[in-house]
Design a protein around this motif. Structure first.
Motif, short mmCIF file in Angstrom:
data_model
loop_
_atom_site.label_atom_id
_atom_site.label_comp_id
_atom_site.label_asym_id
_atom_site.label_seq_id
_atom_site.Cartn_x
_atom_site.Cartn_y
_atom_site.Cartn_z
N GLY A 26 -32.38 -12.75 -16.74
CA GLY A 26 -33.14 -11.54 -16.42
C GLY A 26 -33.40 -10.69 -17.65
O GLY A 26 -32.74 -10.83 -18.69
N LYS A 27 -34.37 -9.81 -17.53
CA LYS A 27 -34.72 -8.93 -18.64
C LYS A 27 -33.59 -7.92 -18.89
O LYS A 27 -32.90 -7.48 -17.97
N ILE A 71 -24.84 -5.48 -9.71
CA ILE A 71 -25.06 -6.73 -8.97
C ILE A 71 -25.35 -7.87 -9.94
O ILE A 71 -24.81 -8.98 -9.82
N ALA A 72 -26.23 -7.58 -10.90
CA ALA A 72 -26.64 -8.62 -11.86
C ALA A 72 -25.46 -9.11 -12.69
O ALA A 72 -25.27 -10.31 -12.88
N ARG A 73 -24.65 -8.17 -13.18
CA ARG A 73 -23.50 -8.56 -14.00
C ARG A 73 -22.48 -9.35 -13.19
O ARG A 73 -21.92 -10.34 -13.67
N GLN A 114 -33.42 -9.96 -24.15
CA GLN A 114 -34.24 -8.90 -24.75
C GLN A 114 -35.56 -9.50 -25.19
O GLN A 114 -35.60 -10.31 -26.11
N ARG A 115 -36.64 -9.13 -24.52
CA ARG A 115 -37.94 -9.71 -24.84
C ARG A 115 -38.34 -9.42 -26.28
O ARG A 115 -38.16 -8.32 -26.79
N GLY A 126 -42.31 -14.87 -17.29
CA GLY A 126 -41.88 -13.83 -18.21
C GLY A 126 -41.91 -12.43 -17.67
O GLY A 126 -41.73 -11.47 -18.41
N GLY A 127 -42.13 -12.26 -16.37
CA GLY A 127 -42.14 -10.92 -15.79
C GLY A 127 -43.07 -10.85 -14.60
O GLY A 127 -43.65 -11.86 -14.17
N ILE A 128 -43.20 -9.65 -14.06
CA ILE A 128 -44.06 -9.41 -12.90
C ILE A 128 -45.28 -8.61 -13.34
O ILE A 128 -45.15 -7.59 -14.02
#
Length: 255
Positions: free
Chosen positions: A103-104, A116-118, A126-127, A156-158
């Motif tokens: 994820g970004k 939640i993500a962690r 990091q893009r 690469g994203g929404i």
């Protein structure tokens, strides 16, 4: 007028159990997932996966999303590659089977979602950073070597209102290096037998406003299709990206 009243009532109806979920269920469940992961055993990993899948199912239900999936997800080490429509894609996919995500880095600053993500073991990228890309690739390869699934959104994203865009090939490298299969996954949201684009971000819409709007809108079906896996061993990354994108587009357009 009627639709506005219905939206307000729907928002209230969903917000009450969502608040209870966030206050009393989410954090204890995520802590339990982390506890299972720290055991570093097959049994602990299995318990963590089962718990995480149940949690994702509850979260999608609270937003009025009913998940249905076809096809069979590959067991063990696999790189899932999916089109990206909404932040809901993550719990929707996780409700079908356990998987880690790339994820970004911005997600780390989002309230609730960062935790939640962690807890779910998200690998943050990091893009535009070459150092970050190298670290992410190494982390993905390590996880695949452990026999675990990793999921990427190679667009690469929404982008609001955009069709399925180019799949970037660089994120396929860990699958090629490890020699695990790549499995395309098509995501789409349906309502009354038609594709529902309303879950996606609108132009200029913030995360908070999108979150609130999704709570207020009518429910939808999240339709997931696990497509046939593609062997990545010895394959050019660009060929893998183009083949998986073609498979996703073909499935997306088939009603």
């Amino acid at each position: 007028m009627v639709s506005i009243v219905a939206s307000i009532l729907r928002f209230i109806y969903r917000t009450i159990p969502l608040t209870g979920f966030l206050l009393f269920l989410l954090i204890p469940t995520l802590l339990r997932v982390k506890h299972y992961r720290r055991q570093n055993t097959e049994a602990g990993s299995r318990k963590a996966d089962i718990t995480a899948v149940r949690l994702a199912n509850r979260l999608t239900w609270l937003f009025g999303i009913r998940v249905q999936h076809t096809g069979t997800p590959v067991d063990g080490a696999v790189l899932f590659v999916a089109n990206h429509i909404s932040w809901l894609d993550i719990p929707v996919l996780h409700s079908a089977c356990a998987m880690g995500f790339v994820g970004k880095a911005e997600i780390e600053s989002w309230p609730v979602f960062s935790f939640i993500a962690r807890a779910g073991g998200t690998i943050f990228h990091q893009r535009g950073s070459h150092d970050s890309a190298a670290d992410v690739s190494s982390a993905m390869a390590h996880r695949l070597q452990q026999g675990r699934a990793v999921t990427i959104f190679p667009e690469g994203g929404i982008e609001p209102g955009a069709p399925i865009r180019v799949f970037h090939a660089r994120m396929y490298r860990p699958a090629v290096d490890v020699g695990c299969p790549v499995q395309p996954v098509r995501i789409r949201y349906m309502k009354d037998g038609r594709i529902d684009t309303g879950v996606a971000f609108r132009v200029g819409e913030s995360m908070a406003w999108n979150f609130a709007r999704l709570l207020a809108r009518p429910g939808a079906i999240a339709d997931i299709h696990f497509l046939p896996p593609i062997s990545a061993a010895g394959q050019p990354r660009r060929a893998l990206a183009e083949a998986s994108r073609a498979a996703v587009i073909s499935s997306y357009e088939t009603l």
